[in-house]
Design an enzyme around this catalytic site. Sequence first.
Site, PDB file in Angstrom:
ATOM      1  N   HIS A 252       0.964  -1.066  -0.176  1.00  0.00           N
ATOM      2  CA  HIS A 252      -0.013  -0.131  -0.032  1.00  0.00           C
ATOM      3  C   HIS A 252       0.796   1.285  -0.029  1.00  0.00           C
ATOM      4  O   HIS A 252       1.961   1.157   0.700  1.00  0.00           O
ATOM      5  CB  HIS A 252      -1.083   0.027   1.050  1.00  0.00           C
ATOM      6  CG  HIS A 252      -0.341  -0.315   2.492  1.00  0.00           C
ATOM      7  ND1 HIS A 252       0.118  -1.464   2.962  1.00  0.00           N
ATOM      8  CD2 HIS A 252       0.120   0.703   3.367  1.00  0.00           C
ATOM      9  CE1 HIS A 252       0.711  -1.353   4.151  1.00  0.00           C
ATOM     10  NE2 HIS A 252       0.736  -0.260   4.418  1.00  0.00           N
TER      11      HIS A 252
ATOM     12  N   HIS B  41       0.861   5.137   1.119  1.00  0.00           N
ATOM     13  CA  HIS B  41       0.136   6.175   1.931  1.00  0.00           C
ATOM     14  C   HIS B  41       0.297   7.584   1.119  1.00  0.00           C
ATOM     15  O   HIS B  41       1.261   8.141   0.498  1.00  0.00           O
ATOM     16  CB  HIS B  41       0.802   6.569   3.230  1.00  0.00           C
ATOM     17  CG  HIS B  41       0.734   5.408   4.218  1.00  0.00           C
ATOM     18  ND1 HIS B  41       0.106   5.275   5.172  1.00  0.00           N
ATOM     19  CD2 HIS B  41       1.594   4.181   4.248  1.00  0.00           C
ATOM     20  CE1 HIS B  41       0.242   4.194   5.913  1.00  0.00           C
ATOM     21  NE2 HIS B  41       1.326   3.614   5.347  1.00  0.00           N
TER      22      HIS B  41
HETATM   23  P1  AMP Z   1       1.845   0.549   7.338  1.00  0.00           P
HETATM   24  O1  AMP Z   1       2.187   0.739   8.688  1.00  0.00           O
HETATM   25  O2  AMP Z   1       2.507   1.233   6.311  1.00  0.00           O
HETATM   26  O3  AMP Z   1       1.629  -0.910   7.106  1.00  0.00           O
HETATM   27  O4  AMP Z   1       0.117   1.138   7.453  1.00  0.00           O
HETATM   28  C1  AMP Z   1      -0.759   0.328   7.623  1.00  0.00           C
HETATM   29  C2  AMP Z   1      -1.964   1.666   7.637  1.00  0.00           C
HETATM   30  O5  AMP Z   1      -3.228   0.719   7.487  1.00  0.00           O
HETATM   31  C3  AMP Z   1      -2.090   2.074   9.111  1.00  0.00           C
HETATM   32  O6  AMP Z   1      -1.973   3.436   8.872  1.00  0.00           O
HETATM   33  C4  AMP Z   1      -3.448   1.735   9.679  1.00  0.00           C
HETATM   34  O7  AMP Z   1      -4.391   2.794  10.286  1.00  0.00           O
HETATM   35  C5  AMP Z   1      -4.157   1.417   8.220  1.00  0.00           C
HETATM   36  N1  AMP Z   1      -5.288   0.581   8.355  1.00  0.00           N
HETATM   37  C6  AMP Z   1      -5.120  -0.803   8.926  1.00  0.00           C
HETATM   38  N2  AMP Z   1      -6.356  -1.470   8.817  1.00  0.00           N
HETATM   39  C7  AMP Z   1      -7.280  -0.716   8.218  1.00  0.00           C
HETATM   40  C8  AMP Z   1      -8.594  -0.680   8.046  1.00  0.00           C
HETATM   41  N3  AMP Z   1      -9.368  -1.821   8.159  1.00  0.00           N
HETATM   42  N4  AMP Z   1      -9.123   0.399   7.360  1.00  0.00           N
HETATM   43  C9  AMP Z   1      -8.423   1.648   7.050  1.00  0.00           C
HETATM   44  N5  AMP Z   1      -6.933   1.698   7.287  1.00  0.00           N
HETATM   45  C10 AMP Z   1      -6.420   0.524   7.866  1.00  0.00           C
END
Ligand code: AMP
Length: 138
Positions: free
Chosen positions: A101, A103
């Site tokens: 993903h 951001h």
């Molecule tokens: P990372 O630390 O780069 O793996 O980012 C994961 C991101 O996913 C974090 O910013 C979380 O807040 C977000 N996240 C995890 N689960 C969900 C979800 N079900 N819906 C929306 N965001 C999510």
Amino acid sequence: MVDENCIFCKIANGSIPSATVYEDDQFRAILDMGPASKGHTLILPKAHFKDVCDLEEPYASKVLPLGGRIGRAMKKALGCSGFNLVQNNGTSAGQTVFHFHMHVIPRYDGEAPIVTWNPGKVEPEELEETASQIYAEL
Ligand code: AMP
Ligand code: ZN
């Protein structure tokens, strides 16, 4: 292509609802549920890739332009003056969900930068050595 145990596969493909900012046949972009700022968005491929090292064409060539497009839209829609594109790979880098993903994080005037580090000190010889170590593996 899709991992049935992966929450981002489910969100990207619509079996779990999300606040969707953008969707096409390859990607869904959603609002992060723990936003770093108002509008914090995650770009999710609809196919499962663990991280950027796994990410395949035609996703790889499209994700950066899509990040720019969403960032431009954020400036108009939300009034942010900038945005960070952040993409974590591996636990040590802060990755917590192991489905690629990107951001897109709006940045507003007057707020402190969030992607920062303290510049280290390094000798020129060490830079040379480190560069050649990486180069040798490319
Ligand atoms: P990372 O630390 O780069 O793996 O980012 C994961 C991101 O996913 C974090 O910013 C979380 O807040 C977000 N996240 C995890 N689960 C969900 C979800 N079900 N819906 C929306 N965001 C999510
Ligand atoms: Zn997945």
